[in-house]
Design a protein around this motif. Structure first.
Motif, PDB file in Angstrom:
ATOM      1  N   UNK A 295       1.424  -1.127   0.153  1.00  0.00           N
ATOM      2  CA  UNK A 295      -0.068  -0.457   0.063  1.00  0.00           C
ATOM      3  C   UNK A 295       0.873   0.794   0.144  1.00  0.00           C
ATOM      4  N   UNK A 296       0.880   2.712  -0.719  1.00  0.00           N
ATOM      5  CA  UNK A 296       0.828   3.282  -0.919  1.00  0.00           C
ATOM      6  C   UNK A 296       0.293   4.543  -0.888  1.00  0.00           C
ATOM      7  N   UNK A 297       0.637   6.019  -0.381  1.00  0.00           N
ATOM      8  CA  UNK A 297      -0.257   6.818  -0.007  1.00  0.00           C
ATOM      9  C   UNK A 297       0.918   8.207  -1.146  1.00  0.00           C
ATOM     10  N   UNK A 298      -0.228   9.027  -1.796  1.00  0.00           N
ATOM     11  CA  UNK A 298       0.899   9.880  -2.388  1.00  0.00           C
ATOM     12  C   UNK A 298       0.343  11.081  -1.844  1.00  0.00           C
ATOM     13  N   UNK A 299       0.171  12.693  -1.639  1.00  0.00           N
ATOM     14  CA  UNK A 299      -0.061  13.397  -1.296  1.00  0.00           C
ATOM     15  C   UNK A 299      -0.397  14.787  -2.103  1.00  0.00           C
ATOM     16  N   UNK A 300      -0.175  14.845  -3.573  1.00  0.00           N
ATOM     17  CA  UNK A 300      -0.116  16.398  -4.061  1.00  0.00           C
ATOM     18  C   UNK A 300      -0.967  17.419  -4.722  1.00  0.00           C
ATOM     19  N   UNK A 301      -0.008  18.169  -4.678  1.00  0.00           N
ATOM     20  CA  UNK A 301      -0.773  19.410  -5.002  1.00  0.00           C
ATOM     21  C   UNK A 301      -1.020  20.137  -5.989  1.00  0.00           C
ATOM     22  N   UNK A 302      -1.780  20.725  -7.017  1.00  0.00           N
ATOM     23  CA  UNK A 302      -2.161  21.451  -7.816  1.00  0.00           C
ATOM     24  C   UNK A 302      -2.411  22.464  -8.354  1.00  0.00           C
ATOM     25  N   UNK A 303      -2.183  23.524  -9.295  1.00  0.00           N
ATOM     26  CA  UNK A 303      -2.148  24.461  -8.852  1.00  0.00           C
ATOM     27  C   UNK A 303      -3.893  25.272  -9.843  1.00  0.00           C
ATOM     28  N   UNK A 304      -3.678  23.940 -10.219  1.00  0.00           N
ATOM     29  CA  UNK A 304      -5.746  24.704 -10.879  1.00  0.00           C
ATOM     30  C   UNK A 304      -6.482  22.785 -11.511  1.00  0.00           C
ATOM     31  N   UNK A 305      -7.685  23.537 -11.045  1.00  0.00           N
ATOM     32  CA  UNK A 305      -8.163  22.181 -10.370  1.00  0.00           C
ATOM     33  C   UNK A 305      -8.464  20.897 -12.223  1.00  0.00           C
ATOM     34  N   UNK A 427     -17.164  19.200 -11.513  1.00  0.00           N
ATOM     35  CA  UNK A 427     -17.842  18.745  -9.531  1.00  0.00           C
ATOM     36  C   UNK A 427     -17.239  20.558  -9.515  1.00  0.00           C
ATOM     37  N   UNK A 428     -15.955  20.718  -9.100  1.00  0.00           N
ATOM     38  CA  UNK A 428     -15.755  22.074  -8.496  1.00  0.00           C
ATOM     39  C   UNK A 428     -16.190  23.285  -9.622  1.00  0.00           C
ATOM     40  N   UNK A 429     -16.514  23.838  -9.966  1.00  0.00           N
ATOM     41  CA  UNK A 429     -17.288  24.746 -10.668  1.00  0.00           C
ATOM     42  C   UNK A 429     -18.431  24.947 -10.019  1.00  0.00           C
ATOM     43  N   UNK A 430     -19.166  24.019  -9.061  1.00  0.00           N
ATOM     44  CA  UNK A 430     -20.416  23.972  -8.307  1.00  0.00           C
ATOM     45  C   UNK A 430     -19.566  25.125  -7.338  1.00  0.00           C
ATOM     46  N   UNK A 431     -18.513  24.619  -6.635  1.00  0.00           N
ATOM     47  CA  UNK A 431     -18.146  25.292  -5.082  1.00  0.00           C
ATOM     48  C   UNK A 431     -17.498  26.736  -5.685  1.00  0.00           C
ATOM     49  N   UNK A 432     -16.758  26.815  -7.110  1.00  0.00           N
ATOM     50  CA  UNK A 432     -16.845  28.680  -7.257  1.00  0.00           C
ATOM     51  C   UNK A 432     -18.007  28.972  -7.357  1.00  0.00           C
ATOM     52  N   UNK A 433     -18.877  28.856  -8.283  1.00  0.00           N
ATOM     53  CA  UNK A 433     -20.267  29.346  -8.583  1.00  0.00           C
ATOM     54  C   UNK A 433     -21.179  29.784  -7.089  1.00  0.00           C
ATOM     55  N   UNK A 437     -22.367  33.025  -5.752  1.00  0.00           N
ATOM     56  CA  UNK A 437     -23.165  33.070  -4.824  1.00  0.00           C
ATOM     57  C   UNK A 437     -23.621  33.683  -3.353  1.00  0.00           C
ATOM     58  N   UNK A 438     -22.694  33.629  -3.260  1.00  0.00           N
ATOM     59  CA  UNK A 438     -22.906  33.423  -1.405  1.00  0.00           C
ATOM     60  C   UNK A 438     -22.891  34.912  -1.033  1.00  0.00           C
ATOM     61  N   UNK A 439     -21.258  35.333  -1.817  1.00  0.00           N
ATOM     62  CA  UNK A 439     -20.397  36.217  -1.168  1.00  0.00           C
ATOM     63  C   UNK A 439     -20.341  36.349  -0.348  1.00  0.00           C
ATOM     64  N   UNK A 440     -19.866  37.453   1.225  1.00  0.00           N
ATOM     65  CA  UNK A 440     -19.874  37.624   1.760  1.00  0.00           C
ATOM     66  C   UNK A 440     -21.139  36.885   2.441  1.00  0.00           C
ATOM     67  N   UNK A 441     -21.910  36.224   2.540  1.00  0.00           N
ATOM     68  CA  UNK A 441     -22.876  35.722   3.273  1.00  0.00           C
ATOM     69  C   UNK A 441     -22.342  34.488   4.132  1.00  0.00           C
TER      70      UNK A 441
END
Length: 539
Positions: A295-305, A427-433, A437-441
């Protein structure tokens, strides 16, 4: 193993060198899916959405949230005679002490609170049968309950329903070490089953963050997905048989251990994901895979979705049969983990993070495949940083960054949780939108989940429960999801909170058929009332 660790260190160093590389730019041209005059929806779908919006509109035009509890149905109330019957068949296991009943009245999120005065704790299928037969004859509503880890209000009473807990039904009935089929009672805790199987060189085909308290019967009743679905599939495939009790007390024995049985209708499938509304699951037989040797686990970082999605494509192609999980979380999740749980970020700060797990039978083979994948991901500049874990303690530490996001959210305030299934590229576009939509609420809007099966966990927090914020989130989140032909519940179920939003994911004919099935199996509606099916259902 020492060689693999050295290679992991070299990979980590090489991954860190990518920080200065130029990143692939993310396209900013996106179609907003919340315009319901777009071609995403048909006219009939628009009519269904309009019907849902009007569901709780009052005569004066005021609206009550469709997730709110409906009026109490005309079930009978528990009497002393009823308690005498329960005490006779459940000596010492009929609980009426308010302090002992209270924890079972409140859901894990503390967002739904029932007022049940009776907690029943059967140990056998026969006892469940006697309870349901009696309750059906008396028109007493029953709330089946497992580990009470549900997130949609499906596991606790809405009013004074009798709580039927499966916690004492925790025996392992049989394990076939040749076929890998485990048969157990419904109240077995998932983590305990995992420990039992690991001692025998097997594992459970599902793994959840709530594994320490959730029960296998509840997992099946909600068709829980979890972290291993990418590798082993859903419970619709791994559950081979069920034993359950119907509303009238009839025991339905479909506890097969066969992988192939094509005689008539596959009835067990009807109860997987039914949330306790059609019957009470009392035993499960499930196909379990062998414990992987590597078993191996990799944790990676990306700049864009976009880079994250390209990494997923590359991962599927290069890791193939050893890929067992591909999870993601955003920078807001990492901030909450750092702030509330003091969990450190093992790599440099990135907008997106990936947890990849591989599992196989040959450590050398798996390590080489993983090395080739990481080398290609680095040279393609898809990832900006990363680290590799091969030791159990480090693997658990990396997984905790994904599994403990839910815990971190509870410390951030009142949480509105959404479990959405979408085309992977959306899937991540919903988070962005939602943020726009909510702004500072909202205090925080975060996204994480299972990229491998297109499952987004969208969470919105506020300092306290906020009806105005909820009105801004819903039905926006469901309309957005429907516009992409997604599902408003990927793995959590509908429960109380989402029952009236079912039409965003299912056509009215399908919902009506569900109502017919419910009426046939539970004509008095005593099993987990007010859950799963909408209030305006016409049967």
């Amino acid at each position: 193993m020492a060689g693999l660790l050295k290679r992991a260190l070299r990979l980590r160093t090489a991954l860190r060198c990518l920080c200065d590389y130029s990143m692939l730019s993310r396209s900013t041209a996106t179609l907003s899916p919340v315009d319901f005059h777009s071609p995403f929806l048909t006219c009939s779908s628009e009519q269904v959405l309009a019907s849902t919006r009007k569901l709780h509109a009052g005569a004066d035009g005021s609206k009550v949230s469709p997730s709110a509890a409906p009026e109490r149905l005309p079930f009978c109330r528990v009497t002393e005679e009823d308690l005498a019957f329960f005490r006779k068949i459940l000596a010492g296991r009929t609980i009426v002490d308010p302090d002992l009943v209270e924890p079972s009245n409140v859901d894990w999120l503390k967002s739904v609170r029932g007022s049940s005065e009776v907690l029943l704790r059967p140990q056998t299928t026969e006892e469940v049968s006697q309870i349901l037969s009696y309750c059906n004859s008396r028109n007493l509503a029953v709330n089946p309950q497992g580990g009470n880890t549900g997130l949609v209000g499906g596991s606790v009473p809405v009013y004074d329903e009798i709580i039927l807990s499966t916690s004492l039904m925790n025996k392992i009935l049989n394990f076939d070490s040749i076929s890998g089929v485990l048969t157990c009672q419904a109240g077995c805790v998932l983590e305990n089953l995992s420990f039992y199987l690991e001692e025998r060189d097997y594992i459970m085909p599902l793994d959840l963050g709530a594994k320490g308290s959730c029960q296998i019967g509840g997992n099946v009743a909600t068709n829980a997905g979890g972290l291993r679905l990418l590798r082993y599939g859903s419970l619709h495939g791994t559950v081979l048989g069920l034993e359950l009790v119907l509303a009238d007390g009839q025991v339905l024995d479909c506890l097969s251990t066969l992988r192939k049985d094509n005689t008539g209708y596959d009835l067990k499938q009807l109860f997987i994901g039914s949330e306790g509304t059609l019957g009470v699951i009392t035993a499960v037989s499930i196909l379990c895979p062998r414990k992987p040797k590597s078993v191996n686990v990799v944790f990676l970082g990306c700049e864009t979705f976009e880079q994250l999605l390209k990494t997923f494509q590359l991962c599927k192609g290069m890791l193939g049969e050893i890929l067992s999980a591909f999870e993601f979380l955003d920078s807001e999740c990492m901030r909450l983990l750092n702030t509330h749980l003091k969990l450190p970020n093992p790599i440099s700060d990135c907008p997106f993070y990936i947890v990849i797990e591989t599992s196989g039978s040959d450590p050398t083979h798996d390590a080489q495949k993983l090395h080739n994948f990481l080398e290609e991901a680095m040279t393609s500049s898809l990832v900006s940083d990363g680290t590799v874990a091969t030791e159990e303690a480090k693997i658990k530490a990396l997984w905790s960054l994904r599994e403990r996001v839910t815990e971190a959210l509870t410390h951030d305030g009142f949480t509105y949780k959404y479990d959405i299934s979408l085309p992977v590229e959306r899937i991540y576009q919903l988070v962005t939108d939602m943020r726009k939509h909510l702004g500072n609420r909202a205090k925080s809007v975060v996204g994480y989940g299972h990229v491998g099966d297109g499952n987004l966990h969208l969470n919105v927090t506020s300092p306290s429960k906020d009806p105005a914020l909820l009105a801004a989130i819903e039905p926006f989140v469901y309309e957005w999801t429907a516009s992409c032909r997604g599902s408003i519940s990927a793995e959590h179920g509908l429960g109380l909170k989402k029952r009236n939003y079912i039409y965003y994911s299912k056509q009215s004919q399908a919902v009506a058929l569900m109502g017919n099935i419910k009426a046939m199996l539970d004509p008095k509606g005593i099993l987990n009332p007010y859950k799963t099916l909408p209030d305006n259902l016409k049967q």
